[in-house]
Every structure is written in C-alpha cells, then in structure tokens.
Design a protein around this motif. Structure first.
Motif: not given
Lengths: 355, 245, 177
Positions: A25, A51, A54, A58, A61-62, B74, B77, B103-104, B107-108, B111, B113
């Motif tokens: 990521x 992936x 953003x 983020x 944390x992915x 996130x 995800x 934001x998280x 965007x999730x 996408x 998700x």
C-alpha cells in the motif's frame, strides 16, 4: 540467477516480491514513486495486493490492518510522507506488528527538496512518532545491498514482531546498478496464531485475538514498555551489523558514515592511502541498533587521533558517535544537505586539515 | 418456562464501562445479534475506534484490531484487501469518523471497500468530556461551545449519510436511530442488510445510528431520548440514502 | 581502472537511455557499473543528464564531479559541463545543434552531426544512439560488438526498431573514425 541492471527503486519492489511479500500500500512521492509504479504492474500479475491509498496517514493504517492479520506487507515513501506515517508507526510498534517501511530520503525540513539526503536519521532511529518505541533501521549503500536488506528486513520484522525501516537516500532509489536476487527468504516461524487478529476460524481457535496498543493500567503499560525494551536490546545483541574499511592499517582517523555517503568516503580513503595517509571507516549497516562498542574500540586504536562522522545532513548520527566514543577521542561532524553530496576531494581535504 | 431473553453469543458476559442510559450497549447488542444470526462470528474482525467505544473489543467474543483516532476505515481496508474472505466492520463515533477520520471514510467508501461501518452519532465528544463534535447541532451547548454552536464560526453540522451517499461509487448508506423500540428494530434490519451486502461482496456500507449521551448532554436518559427525537431527528432525517441496486 | 561518461542534453533526447545502454554493455562485459541520473521536477524539455561509471573493481563514490568523457547533445550542456571533463578525455559534441566549441585544448573534441545523421537514417530520435556509438568507437570504453548486442537486446520487445537503431550504431562508428 545472473545479474540485471536495475534502478534502485524498481529493485526494491522486486526484492519484496522475492521475499514473499505480495501486499503493498503506498502514496506517490518523489524520489521513490517508481516503487509504486513497478509494483502496480508486478503485484497484480503475481496475484498480490497493490493499492494506492489516499494519503500516507491512511497507508500506514492499511499496513497496520494487513500486518495485524499476520500477512507480510510493506510500504515505501520519502521523508515528508514518512512524517505522515509516523503516527501509524507508533501504533504499529506499540501493537508489535511485523512490517517493512522503506524511506528513500530527500532533503527537509518541510517540503525541503527532492535530492538525496540523510536528514531523517533522527526520525528513523529516535522515534518520529510518540512514545518509547524503536524501529529496526537498515541503511544500504548500494542497489545490491538495498535488495538484500529488503529481503532480510521481512525476516527481522517477523523475528522481532517489530516494524523495520530501510533508509536509502534518493540516489539509492534513482541509481541503476547490477543486482542479483536471492531466490527466496529464509524466514523464522511467525507464530501468528498466538497474536494475529485474522478471524478465529482462520486458526481453528475458540479464543479471540486482539491487536492493540492501549494499556490503561500503569503497571501493564510499564510492563509492555519493558518488553519492547528487551526486544531492542536483543536486536543489539543478535542483529547488529556494520562493515569496516581499512581497519587493519595504523589509521590516524576513523570515519563513521553510512549509505551513499560512505561510498564517497571509501573513495577518499583509497585516494588518501595513495598519498600515504591511512584512514579507516566503520559503516553502520544497522543504524538502530547502533554499533556503539565497535566504534568505541575502533576509535581507541593507538594512532587514531580523531573520529569524523560524515553525513548528508546537518549533524545527526554524530550524536550517536559521540555517545559511542565516550569522550575518549575528539568527534567532529562534517556534511552537507540540500542534495549536494560531499565529494571525495572534500573529504580528503577535511581529513588532512584535522591531522 | 425456558429463557426468552439471552445474551447473544457474540457478546461477552461482562459489565460495560458505559454510562447509565448510554445507547452504545443497544448498538453493540444489535451488531452481536446480527453476527449470531448470520453465523459469522468466527470469521469476523472488528476495528475499534478511539472514543467511548475504544474498549468495544472487551464486549465482543470475536477478533478485533484497535485503531488510532479516525483511521479505522484505512485499517479495515488493509484487513479486507489482504483477507477478502473475512467479514470486517468498523465502529466509530462522530468525532472519530466525521472529524479526524473524514478523509479515511470518504476514500474507503469511494473505493467501494467491501466492509461495514457503524457510525454512532450522538452530536458530542463523549470520552474526552463533552466537547463540540462536527455533528453538534446549531445552538447546542457543549464544553467547547458554551454559548451554543455558532454556525457562523464553525459551520453547520456534517450529515455523513448524505455526504457519503453523494459519491458515485455504489454503496449501502442508511441512517437509523436507537431512541425507540420501533427505530431499534429498523436499525437492526439495516445492520443485517449491510453485513449481508458484505457477505455477497457487493459494496461498502455505512449505517449511521442516531444515539444519545445523557452524561454529556446533562440530561436523564429519558430526557436524552426525547431530545434526540425532538431535535436531532429534525436535522438528521432517518432512512435509506443509497442502495447498491 | 575507472572511467566515467556523462551524457547531457534536453529532456526527450534519449540521454538517460543512451547512458543505460552503455552501462548495460559494460555490465555484460563483466565490469562494475553505476548509472546515476539527474532527477528533477521537469519531465519533458528540461535539461537531462546522467553519468555512467565503469570500473574493474567495486565503485566507491558514484557521484562524479569530473567525468573522463562528455557527450553534449545541446549547447547548454556543453557550456555547463565542458570545463569539468578530465584532461585527455573526449568531448563529443552534437554539432547539429551546437555551433560553438568546448574551448578546451587538452581534450579530444569530436564533433558529430548526430541529429542530422539520425534524420538521414530515418528518425532524428536515434541521435542518442549515433552519439553513443561515436563515443564508443572513439574511446573503445566498451567493445563495439558488445554494444551492438546490447542494442539488439534492448529493443528485443520492439523488434521493428532494431534495424533503425543498428543503422544508428553503424553511422556513429563511421562518424567517429
């Protein structure tokens, strides 16, 4: 397998795949976006996960979520992006998750510049995020070593259940050199059934696993930090790495330098030797843990008059060098930042002016 | 006579730390009942927020990962991408999702998700002691808006369900409430639908749940339920905002 | 022994790929190589340069202030880098685009109308290969046959470009002799 000519960034991406890491990521940032570009093509064809998140926040944390499942995962970024990931790094270190972060460093502070730099030494070795934690930090000096360290970093991350960071500078990422890839990673047992939060049915368990960094009781939090500290001490005992150059000679000065900067120093040491001046170098390959005792021993060699910490920054590693030398020899810093890399000639002049 | 009321298997047999009259317990129970009914407990990973529900993992008998403030989508995800076979949900409050983590979540959702987010909106920061949230109503007093939320200075409250349903990516977005038994039943149905969409690998889903905070609102539990219905439901209209069909 | 070649010109002139082909050729010959690009915000039309370091032992500093040879594909490159070239090195000038000389009398200045030669072969875009071949022909920094083999391998996936690029190599060798 024979050697191939590859750009550092692309070789780093390939090395991760060879290490069996099929999850990546990331968020684009110069000078390392080629890692993402390379993997956006290679991972899908290898059946892996690619992936573009953003933001670096983020992404960190992915990485947490994927590592929390016990899956091998990594990301890459450059200095400003690593600042944004530092929150996640603190949580990941606190939750003891194995994963790998690659920082292809550029100049700072702020937007700084995009040229090679080693100005994130403090950030990488002393924290970056909050709390008492350390990353294990590896510093390659060539594309080949970057490849070897990427592969090794997954083993180390899993051995210690701790995030590992590789700090290369922009040059390591952008340069092309011949590289050979090892076939596969020899990893250690991950014992992820004990800790990974990946669904009880995955591990045929009736007991939930919890991945967390919160310890509200002071006794528990203290115990947790003592456990982390013991891990960092184990890293120093078992996985400290450094390389020496011209150490058998009766050297008058000792250089401590890492990454691209150490290559420049190696050339300067060769040229000085031709002039009859012996200088030795100790190159930390792990900057955390730091080779304190080796530097102390090397500095105390009879003829050695001075220790020089040469860095592409305004003097960061020099603090660790001073700490290592314990006042037994004068320690000086020399360096530049902003993208200019000190030349071998400059290093020669510096050494001569100090002897 | 046999038991007519029992604890769902997905809930632990412990007392929660929530205040008297808090509706987190109801929402936890609804999620647990849905997980039991769908038989997915052993295949589910929850993502805990930062906020009052940070210790949610103590109340469920399933795997959890604990996020930083706002980053749960996130993290979900990351989990769902590397383990698409798992059922994944986030449980987030209004500060967590609508402020620091906006934001998280956007965007999730964008996408698409394939996880489920439960968004608990009680118009106030609970754990830190009653400060203004992005969902605090105009004029509502909090410890950081002592004269009431001044919309000229801090803008209007954010309607998350509407915001997320404006995305072009398909998803399941609904707002429900736990302020009365009728609404509670509807909330449960929506949560179940959201998890079913996830099981079918259909889409992202978000269930916003209008909730109360008697302690920080300075009300009795009954007053709080009435205030939520009288005031919050005026601004936060209940219903399905988006379906994947 | 270590030798360095700097390639410099406009972005889009194939500067980086000419350097890469030289590095690949030297690597195939069993030598140590490093290819170091300039990188910056400009993607097209700006200045581009790269340095190729070739050595028979491990390469220390890959940052070269004074290269042995320079291939200058445009005027700003010649003006900027000509003073840095080592004594007795080669300065190869693309005379199609550069009217001035290097002003050095202690180097081997070779003037090749690389862009015109490339256009005559069929495509001005192979001027980089003409210049590279001219440099190799003059300096023998790598073997000429080895260069031809690298060019063939480089375009193996775009086979229709092989004849054009091989013609550029031949023209470069001829121009340098």
């Amino acid at each position: 397998m024979g050697k191939v000519l590859m750009k550092g960034n692309e070789a780093i991406g390939e090395a991760a795949i060879r290490a069996g890491c099929l999850n990546y990521f990331a968020y684009p940032i110069t000078p390392q976006s080629e890692i993402a570009e390379y993997l956006s093509r290679r991972l899908p064809e290898s059946g892996g996960v690619y992936l573009q998140g953003e933001s670096e926040v983020a992404v960190s944390y992915m990485i947490f979520g994927a590592a929390g499942c016990g899956e091998r995962v990594f990301t890459s970024s450059s200095s400003p992006g690593i600042s944004l990931m530092s929150e996640g790094l603190s949580y990941i270190a606190g939750a003891e998750l194995p994963c790998v972060f690659v920082n292809i460093m550029r100049g700072g502070p702020g937007l700084g510049g995009i040229l090679p730099s080693q100005a994130d030494y403090f950030q990488a070795t002393k924290g970056g995020g909050h709390g008492d934690y350390h990353l294990m930090v590896l510093a390659p000096d060539s594309v080949q070593e970057a490849v070897d360290m990427v592969m090794e970093s997954f083993r180390l991350a899993e051995k210690y259940r701790n995030p590992v960071m590789i700090i290369g500078d922009g040059l390591i990422g952008q340069m092309m050199e011949p590289v050979a890839f090892r076939d596969e990673l020899k990893s250690e047992p991950l014992n992820k059934d004990v800790w990974a939060s990946n669904g009880m049915s995955t591990r045929n368990s009736k007991t939930p696993n919890l991945v967390k960094s919160l310890f509200l009781s002071p006794e528990q939090l203290n115990a947790h930090n003592l456990k982390l500290k013991a891990k960092y001490e184990q890293m120093a005992r078992e996985d400290l790495r450094f390389e020496t150059y011209n150490m058998d000679a009766d050297y008058k000065a000792l250089i401590v330098s890492f990454g691209t900067m150490s290559r420049v120093c190696r050339t300067a040491i060769d040229d000085l030797k031709e002039e009859g001046i012996d200088v030795a170098m100790l190159r930390p390959q792990t900057v955390f843990p730091f080779p304190e005792k080796a530097i102390y021993d090397a500095a105390l060699k009879k003829e050695c008059k001075i220790v020089l910490s040469i860095e592409m920054n305004m003097g960061q590693m020099v603090e660790d060098v001073e700490r290592s030398v314990k006042g037994q020899r004068p320690v000086e810093w020399y360096g530049k930042c902003g993208g200019e890399i000190p030349t071998p000639e400059e290093i020669q002049e510096l050494v001569k002016s100090r002897l | 006579m046999g038991k007519v009321f029992k604890k769902p298997e997905a809930l632990s047999d412990v007392h929660t730390h929530y205040c008297p009259g808090c509706t987190h317990g109801i929402i936890h129970r609804l999620i647990a009942e849905v997980i039991d009914e769908l038989g997915i407990r052993e295949n589910t990973v929850g993502v805990a927020p930062v906020g009052c529900a940070v210790l949610i993992y103590d109340y469920f008998t399933l795997d959890f990962q604990e996020s930083a403030h706002g980053r749960a989508p996130a993290m979900a995800t990351g989990i769902k991408r590397v383990r698409p076979d798992l059922m994944v949900f986030t449980y987030q409050g209004d500060g967590d999702m609508a402020s620091i983590g906006i934001s998280e979540i956007i965007h999730a959702a964008n996408r698409g998700e394939k996880f489920t987010s439960i968004f608990v909106n009680n118009a106030v920061y609970g754990m830190t002691g009653g400060q203004m949230a992005p969902t605090t109503l105009p004029g509502q007093r909090t410890t950081t808006s002592p004269e009431g939320r001044n919309v000229d200075e801090v803008g209007m409250p954010i309607r998350m369900a509407e915001l997320l349903s404006s995305l072009a990516t398909p998803g399941y977005i609904a707002r429900h409430s736990v302020t009365s038994p009728k609404y509670i039943n509807r909330t449960k149905k929506a949560i179940k639908k959201a998890f079913q969409y996830q099981m079918e690998n259909r889409c992202f889903s978000l269930i916003e749940v209008i909730s109360t905070c008697p302690t920080n609102w300075g009300m009795t539990p009954v007053e709080a339920l009435k205030w939520a219905e009288d005031e919050m439901l005026q601004f936060y209209q209940l219903g399905e905002y988006k379906t994947p069909e | 022994m270590q030798q360095e070649v700097m390639f410099a010109g406009f972005g889009g002139q194939g500067i980086l790929s000419a350097g890469k082909i030289l590095a690949q050729t030297a690597m195939n010959e069993g030598l140590e190589v490093a290819w170091v690009p300039s990188y910056g915000p400009e993607m097209r039309g700006g200045t581009a340069y790269c340095t190729v370091v070739i050595s028979d032992r491990a390469i220390g500093s890959p940052i070269i202030k004074n290269p042995l040879h320079l291939v200058a594909m445009n005027r700003p490159s010649l003006e900027k880098f000509a003073p840095d070239v080592k004594k007795n090195g080669i300065i190869l000038v693309n005379s199609s685009l550069v009217a001035i000389g290097s002003g050095r009398d202690d180097v081997d200045e070779v003037r090749i109308s690389a862009t015109d030669i490339a256009r005559d072969i069929g495509d001005a875009r192979v001027a980089n290969i003409v210049a590279l071949a001219a440099l190799v022909g003059r300096s023998r920094i790598v073997g000429t046959e080895d260069l031809i083999n690298t060019v063939k391998a480089e375009f193996a996936r775009k086979e229709k470009y092989i004849p054009l690029n091989l013609a550029a190599v031949d023209a470069g060798f001829a121009a340098a002799s």
